[in-house]
Structure formats: structure tokens, C-alpha cells
Scaffold this motif. Structure first.
Motif, PDB file in Angstrom:
ATOM      1  N   GLY A  72       1.229  -0.989  -0.214  1.00  0.00           N
ATOM      2  CA  GLY A  72       0.035   0.347   0.287  1.00  0.00           C
ATOM      3  C   GLY A  72       1.300   0.989   0.214  1.00  0.00           C
ATOM      4  N   PRO A  73       0.041   2.107  -0.194  1.00  0.00           N
ATOM      5  CA  PRO A  73       1.190   3.773  -0.109  1.00  0.00           C
ATOM      6  C   PRO A  73       2.266   3.951   1.056  1.00  0.00           C
ATOM      7  CG  PRO A  73      -1.235   4.230  -0.509  1.00  0.00           C
ATOM      8  CD  PRO A  73      -0.954   2.477  -0.181  1.00  0.00           C
ATOM      9  N   ASN A  74       2.601   4.991   0.835  1.00  0.00           N
ATOM     10  CA  ASN A  74       3.201   5.108   2.453  1.00  0.00           C
ATOM     11  C   ASN A  74       2.319   6.242   3.229  1.00  0.00           C
ATOM     12  OD1 ASN A  74       6.274   4.615   1.487  1.00  0.00           O
ATOM     13  ND2 ASN A  74       6.237   7.040   0.748  1.00  0.00           N
ATOM     14  N   GLN A  77       0.693   2.551   7.143  1.00  0.00           N
ATOM     15  CA  GLN A  77       1.050   1.639   9.118  1.00  0.00           C
ATOM     16  C   GLN A  77       0.819   0.427   8.341  1.00  0.00           C
ATOM     17  OE1 GLN A  77      -1.588   2.707  12.064  1.00  0.00           O
ATOM     18  NE2 GLN A  77      -0.655   4.530  12.315  1.00  0.00           N
ATOM     19  N   LYS A  78       1.622   0.204   7.496  1.00  0.00           N
ATOM     20  CA  LYS A  78       2.233  -1.488   7.036  1.00  0.00           C
ATOM     21  C   LYS A  78       2.745  -2.208   8.190  1.00  0.00           C
ATOM     22  CE  LYS A  78       3.121  -0.254   2.614  1.00  0.00           C
ATOM     23  NZ  LYS A  78       3.098   1.019   2.923  1.00  0.00           N
ATOM     24  N   THR A  79       4.291  -1.004   8.075  1.00  0.00           N
ATOM     25  CA  THR A  79       5.243  -1.524   9.306  1.00  0.00           C
ATOM     26  C   THR A  79       4.718  -1.635  10.191  1.00  0.00           C
ATOM     27  OG1 THR A  79       7.012  -0.436   8.292  1.00  0.00           O
ATOM     28  CG2 THR A  79       7.484  -0.722  10.390  1.00  0.00           C
ATOM     29  N   ALA A 138      11.561  -0.877  -3.592  1.00  0.00           N
ATOM     30  CA  ALA A 138      11.471   0.370  -4.195  1.00  0.00           C
ATOM     31  C   ALA A 138      12.724   0.471  -5.002  1.00  0.00           C
ATOM     32  CB  ALA A 138      11.489   1.519  -2.954  1.00  0.00           C
ATOM     33  N   ARG A 139      12.728   0.657  -6.229  1.00  0.00           N
ATOM     34  CA  ARG A 139      13.487   0.964  -7.093  1.00  0.00           C
ATOM     35  C   ARG A 139      15.170   2.335  -6.811  1.00  0.00           C
ATOM     36  NH1 ARG A 139      12.160   2.293 -13.241  1.00  0.00           N
ATOM     37  NH2 ARG A 139      12.004  -0.092 -13.693  1.00  0.00           N
ATOM     38  N   LYS A 140      14.147   3.498  -5.861  1.00  0.00           N
ATOM     39  CA  LYS A 140      14.580   3.829  -5.019  1.00  0.00           C
ATOM     40  C   LYS A 140      16.157   4.119  -4.420  1.00  0.00           C
ATOM     41  CE  LYS A 140      12.440   7.757  -4.426  1.00  0.00           C
ATOM     42  NZ  LYS A 140      11.530   8.523  -3.633  1.00  0.00           N
ATOM     43  N   SER A 172       5.269  -4.240   0.724  1.00  0.00           N
ATOM     44  CA  SER A 172       6.572  -3.492   0.411  1.00  0.00           C
ATOM     45  C   SER A 172       5.036  -1.805  -0.113  1.00  0.00           C
ATOM     46  CB  SER A 172       6.386  -4.051  -1.423  1.00  0.00           C
ATOM     47  OG  SER A 172       6.415  -3.324  -1.927  1.00  0.00           O
ATOM     48  N   ASN A 173       5.348  -0.982  -0.802  1.00  0.00           N
ATOM     49  CA  ASN A 173       4.653   0.134  -1.419  1.00  0.00           C
ATOM     50  C   ASN A 173       4.220   0.003  -2.806  1.00  0.00           C
ATOM     51  OD1 ASN A 173       5.167   2.106   1.303  1.00  0.00           O
ATOM     52  ND2 ASN A 173       6.542   3.200  -0.116  1.00  0.00           N
TER      53      ASN A 173
END
Length: 199
Positions: A72-74, A77-79, A138-140, A172-173
Motif C-alpha cells: 500500500g502507499p506510504n 501503517q504497514k510496518t 523500491a527502485r529508489k 512494500s509500497n
């Protein structure tokens, strides 16, 4: 002859102290102890959180798919959810190890002369009942990752998921379908796709 009876508050304190130490040994922040599924304030629906509660409750049952892909997006609260899962499983005496993807890739697959710290880290990553890998794909963050490190990551995941059949939660995002778009090879995508349930 008198007897000594331990008070409830001391029993509770000892249990909380054991859990706090287990969290620290597992790389889970001690702040996770005060968090629970009922206090979760992220964007996952109640239905999705209920599935994670069932995952924890049924974790020790044989034959269940034990690996998850949570994305999900930043700011969703996945972490935090992964820390709650870890804390609840630590209470069940499940060994848990929380790591960030870049720590797994760079610190451990790049080192041809591993230190004792690297050896212990990899033993925990390979042998814990559950490994939670955060900030995946995350590619970055992964632009400096070499082809050798990607092969080593794929081999590690294959061994963990399919040879040892150990549980892994990926945070992951990005959706599983976006792994290749983020610069990771199709082999890693296929491994994760066939060995996880998406959330």
C-alpha cells in the motif's frame, strides 16, 4: 512455615519484560508492545485486519500458506501492522526476525568476508520461523544493487520459501505485479507470486 505467593502485577511485569526482550532480539521496536490490532489506525479495512488476526491465530496450524505480501502507499501503517503481527507471534513462542530489504541485500550479500555480526544476521534471516522484510522493491532504494546481489536475494528467498518452507512477510509500497517494473528480475517476482498471499 509461610509461603511466598507472587502477586499478579509481578507476573504481568515479568511477561511484559520477556516480550520486550523478545521484541528487541527480533529487531521489533519496544513501542510495538503497546500496539494492537484494535488500536490500528491505518487504511487497511476491518476485513483485511481481521484476516491478519486470523493469520496470527492460526499460524501454528499445519498446511496453511504462511507467507504474505502486504502493500500500500506510504503512511498506511504497514510496518506497524507487521510489528503487531510479530509481537503477537512472539507471545506464541514463534521466532521472528524483522529486517529492511536493503539490510538484507547490501550488508549481507555484498560481503565476501563476513563478520561475526553478518553471520549471526544471516543465520537469523535463514532460520527464524517468520522473517518480516520491510521496504521491499523500491527502485529508489535499490538502484545500487548489483546483479550478483539480486541473484543472491533470489537464492535466499527460494531457499527460505521453498526449501526450508519458512514463513516470510514482505512489506512494500508496490503491488506484486510491479516488482519487475521496479527493476527486479522475473525470477524474484515468480517466487513471491507463487509463495505468498497478497493483502
Amino acid at each position: 512455615g509461610g509461603s511466598v505467593v507472587e502477586c499478579e502485577c509481578h507476573v504481568k511485569w515479568k511477561a511484559e519484560e520477556r516480550l520486550r526482550l523478545s521484541c528487541l532480539e527480533s529487531n521489533i521496536p519496544a513501542s510495538a508492545i503497546s500496539k494492537s490490532f484494535s488500536s490500528y489506525k491505518g487504511s487497511k479495512s476491518k476485513h483485511e485486519v481481521d484476516k491478519l488476526i486470523k493469520y496470527v491465530q492460526n499460524y501454528k496450524e499445519k498446511g496453511l500458506q504462511k507467507s504474505l505480501y502486504i502493500y500500500g502507499p506510504n503512511g498506511t501503517q504497514k510496518t506497524t501492522l507487521s510489528h503487531i503481527i510479530a509481537k503477537e507471534l512472539l507471545k506464541q513462542n514463534v521466532s521472528v526476525f524483522y529486517i529492511r530489504a536493503m539490510d538484507l541485500i547490501v550488508k549481507n550479500f555484498a560481503n565476501f568476508n563476513p563478520t561475526e555480526e553478518h553471520i549471526v544476521f544471516m543465520e537469523r534471516a535463514e532460520n527464524s520461523d517468520l522473517v518480516i522484510i520491510d521496504e521491499c522493491f523500491a527502485r529508489k532504494k535499490h538502484e545500487s544493487v548489483s546483479d550478483y546481489q539480486l541473484v543472491a536475494l533470489r537464492n535466499f528467498l527460494k531457499d527460505r520459501l521453498e526449501v526450508r518452507e519458512k514463513s516470510t512477510i514482505f512489506i512494500s509500497n508496490y503491488a506484486i505485479e510491479d516488482i519487475v517494473k521496479q527493476g527486479f528480475d522475473k525470477g524474484i517476482y515468480d517466487l513471491i507470486k507463487r509463495n505468498t498471499r497478497g493483502r
